[in-house]
Motif scaffolding. Structure first.
Motif, short mmCIF file in Angstrom:
data_model
loop_
_atom_site.label_atom_id
_atom_site.label_comp_id
_atom_site.label_asym_id
_atom_site.label_seq_id
_atom_site.Cartn_x
_atom_site.Cartn_y
_atom_site.Cartn_z
N PRO A 1 0.84 -1.21 0.00
CA PRO A 1 0.00 0.00 0.00
C PRO A 1 0.87 1.26 0.00
O PRO A 1 1.97 1.26 0.57
CB PRO A 1 -0.79 -0.13 1.31
CG PRO A 1 -0.78 -1.59 1.62
CD PRO A 1 0.54 -2.09 1.14
N LYS A 2 0.39 2.30 -0.62
CA LYS A 2 1.17 3.54 -0.72
C LYS A 2 1.50 4.12 0.64
O LYS A 2 2.50 4.82 0.80
CB LYS A 2 0.40 4.55 -1.56
CG LYS A 2 0.24 4.14 -3.02
CD LYS A 2 -0.52 5.20 -3.80
CE LYS A 2 -0.68 4.79 -5.26
NZ LYS A 2 -1.43 5.81 -6.05
N THR A 3 0.66 3.84 1.61
CA THR A 3 0.87 4.42 2.95
C THR A 3 1.83 3.60 3.81
O THR A 3 2.20 4.03 4.90
CB THR A 3 -0.48 4.52 3.70
OG1 THR A 3 -1.09 3.22 3.74
CG2 THR A 3 -1.40 5.49 2.98
N ALA A 4 2.25 2.42 3.31
CA ALA A 4 3.10 1.53 4.12
C ALA A 4 4.56 1.68 3.72
O ALA A 4 4.96 1.36 2.60
CB ALA A 4 2.66 0.08 3.94
N GLU A 5 5.36 2.18 4.64
CA GLU A 5 6.79 2.32 4.39
C GLU A 5 7.52 0.98 4.54
O GLU A 5 8.54 0.74 3.91
CB GLU A 5 7.40 3.35 5.34
CG GLU A 5 6.85 4.76 5.14
CD GLU A 5 7.49 5.76 6.08
OE1 GLU A 5 8.37 5.34 6.87
OE2 GLU A 5 7.12 6.95 6.02
N GLU A 6 7.01 0.13 5.42
CA GLU A 6 7.59 -1.19 5.65
C GLU A 6 6.61 -2.26 5.17
O GLU A 6 5.40 -2.11 5.34
CB GLU A 6 7.88 -1.41 7.14
CG GLU A 6 8.79 -0.36 7.76
CD GLU A 6 10.25 -0.61 7.44
OE1 GLU A 6 10.55 -1.69 6.91
OE2 GLU A 6 11.08 0.28 7.71
N TRP A 7 7.15 -3.33 4.57
CA TRP A 7 6.28 -4.42 4.10
C TRP A 7 7.08 -5.71 4.16
O TRP A 7 8.29 -5.73 3.90
CB TRP A 7 5.79 -4.14 2.69
CG TRP A 7 4.43 -4.71 2.40
CD1 TRP A 7 4.10 -5.59 1.39
CD2 TRP A 7 3.20 -4.45 3.10
NE1 TRP A 7 2.75 -5.87 1.42
CE2 TRP A 7 2.17 -5.18 2.46
CE3 TRP A 7 2.88 -3.67 4.19
CZ2 TRP A 7 0.84 -5.18 2.89
CZ3 TRP A 7 1.57 -3.64 4.62
CH2 TRP A 7 0.56 -4.38 3.98
N PRO A 8 6.44 -6.84 4.53
CA PRO A 8 7.18 -8.08 4.77
C PRO A 8 7.87 -8.64 3.53
O PRO A 8 7.32 -8.67 2.44
CB PRO A 8 6.09 -9.05 5.26
CG PRO A 8 5.00 -8.17 5.77
CD PRO A 8 5.01 -6.97 4.88
N GLU A 9 9.10 -9.10 3.74
CA GLU A 9 9.84 -9.88 2.75
C GLU A 9 9.42 -11.34 2.89
O GLU A 9 8.84 -11.74 3.90
CB GLU A 9 11.35 -9.73 2.97
CG GLU A 9 11.87 -8.31 2.78
CD GLU A 9 11.67 -7.82 1.35
OE1 GLU A 9 11.74 -8.65 0.43
OE2 GLU A 9 11.44 -6.61 1.18
N PRO A 10 9.74 -12.18 1.88
CA PRO A 10 9.30 -13.58 1.95
C PRO A 10 9.69 -14.29 3.23
O PRO A 10 8.88 -15.00 3.83
CB PRO A 10 9.99 -14.21 0.72
CG PRO A 10 10.08 -13.09 -0.25
CD PRO A 10 10.37 -11.87 0.57
N TYR A 11 10.93 -14.12 3.68
CA TYR A 11 11.38 -14.87 4.86
C TYR A 11 10.72 -14.38 6.15
O TYR A 11 10.81 -15.05 7.18
CB TYR A 11 12.90 -14.79 5.00
CG TYR A 11 13.43 -13.43 5.40
CD1 TYR A 11 13.67 -13.12 6.73
CD2 TYR A 11 13.72 -12.46 4.44
CE1 TYR A 11 14.16 -11.89 7.11
CE2 TYR A 11 14.20 -11.22 4.80
CZ TYR A 11 14.43 -10.94 6.13
OH TYR A 11 14.91 -9.70 6.50
N GLU A 12 10.04 -13.25 6.10
CA GLU A 12 9.40 -12.70 7.29
C GLU A 12 7.91 -13.05 7.39
O GLU A 12 7.31 -12.91 8.45
CB GLU A 12 9.55 -11.17 7.28
CG GLU A 12 10.98 -10.70 7.33
CD GLU A 12 11.11 -9.21 7.03
OE1 GLU A 12 12.03 -8.58 7.56
OE2 GLU A 12 10.28 -8.68 6.25
N ILE A 13 7.34 -13.50 6.29
CA ILE A 13 5.89 -13.67 6.24
C ILE A 13 5.40 -14.70 7.26
O ILE A 13 4.48 -14.43 8.03
CB ILE A 13 5.43 -14.08 4.82
CG1 ILE A 13 5.75 -12.96 3.83
CG2 ILE A 13 3.94 -14.37 4.81
CD1 ILE A 13 5.47 -13.34 2.38
N LEU A 14 6.01 -15.88 7.25
CA LEU A 14 5.54 -16.94 8.13
C LEU A 14 5.72 -16.56 9.60
O LEU A 14 4.83 -16.79 10.42
CB LEU A 14 6.26 -18.26 7.84
CG LEU A 14 5.84 -19.44 8.72
CD1 LEU A 14 4.36 -19.72 8.57
CD2 LEU A 14 6.65 -20.67 8.39
N GLU A 15 6.86 -15.98 9.92
CA GLU A 15 7.08 -15.61 11.31
C GLU A 15 6.07 -14.56 11.76
O GLU A 15 5.54 -14.62 12.88
CB GLU A 15 8.50 -15.08 11.51
CG GLU A 15 8.80 -14.84 12.98
CD GLU A 15 10.23 -14.44 13.22
OE1 GLU A 15 10.46 -13.77 14.23
OE2 GLU A 15 11.10 -14.79 12.41
#
Length: 266
Positions: A61-75
């Protein structure tokens, strides 16, 4: 479930990736500060269930500066401690996987993110591995080491892109069968770090086959400390594996006697 014959040391645990909520207890995870930022970003966008399709497609989303990478999704998912939410998001991932064109390289990044959400899906892992090998998509080695249950594919990935510390995850996916895979990978190690990435998890597989491996490699100086640790951890395997060799008058027999004497003293 980890077999009783597998003993995971602290050094090895540092390279294991979570597959279940219980795996998070070791706190071997990504940076807590970033995790907090991601959690807040997801909450601002309506919560994990709402954001999950976007996360899988890497649509930030345009308002999100941080967004999960693949290795972070499950955790990120497992740390919700909400079984219903975990199940709902897994269902979203499974449904999305079924819509993707397996012949399209454009969909490869999405498949990677979906597999990161469901690392236990070994059939998906095999598809991703074969595509990665064909298209030289080397950035998925850690994920494949976490998910693959096909020994031949694990070795093929190691041949193509080298030995990563994440190879320790074969202890969870292959159990005792990991000995054969790690044995095949050892000759591919190009430096001491890669050798340790193989030998450290090997220390934790308490089977006669692994004992035979260490005996067969005692001539290699870099293997000896790991062999010593292995037999100290599994002393019941020491005498059957080292006894005959220790009777000889060669240099390697002396190494065997030293290890055996240390185990028996302890």
């Amino acid at each position: 479930t980890v077999p009783e014959t597998i003993v995971i040391s602290r050094d090895v645990r540092e390279h294991l990736r979570p597959r279940t909520v219980s795996d998070l207890r070791g706190e071997v995870a990504w940076d807590k500060t970033r995790r907090t930022k991601l959690k807040k970003a997801v909450e601002r966008e309506g919560g994990l269930a709402k954001c999950f399709p976007l996360i899988l497609k890497a649509e930030r989303p345009k308002t999100a500066e941080e967004w999960p990478e693949p290795y972070e999704i499950l955790e990120l998912l497992l740390r919700t401690k909400d079984d219903a939410l975990i199940a709902r998001c897994r269902k979203i991932a499974e449904d999305l996987w079924g819509t993707l064109d397996l012949t399209s390289l454009d969909h490869f990044p999405i498949r990677v993110r979906i597999l990161a959400t469901c690392p236990e899906k070994s059939d998906w892992a095999a598809i991703v591995a074969k595509e990665a090998l064909e298209k030289s998509q080397w950035g998925v080695v850690d994920l494949l080491n976490q998910s693959l249950t096909d020994p031949d594919l694990v070795v093929e990935v190691g041949k193509r892109w080298g030995i990563m510390p994440s190879i320790a995850n074969v202890l969870l996916t292959l159990g005792e069968k990991a000995t054969a895979v790690l044995t095949d990978l050892l000759p591919l190690a190009k430096n001491a770090t890669q050798e340790s990435s193989i030998l450290n998890p090997m220390e934790g597989i308490g089977t006669p086959a692994t004992a035979e491996f260490f005996v067969a490699h005692l001539r290699q100086k870099q293997v000896r400390p790991h062999a010593t640790s292995f037999f100290a951890r599994f002393p019941h395997l020491a005498r059957p594996a080292l006894g005959e060799l220790a009777k000889k008058k060669t240099q390697v027999a002396g190494v065997a006697r030293t290890i055996l004497e240390g185990v028996e003293r302890a």
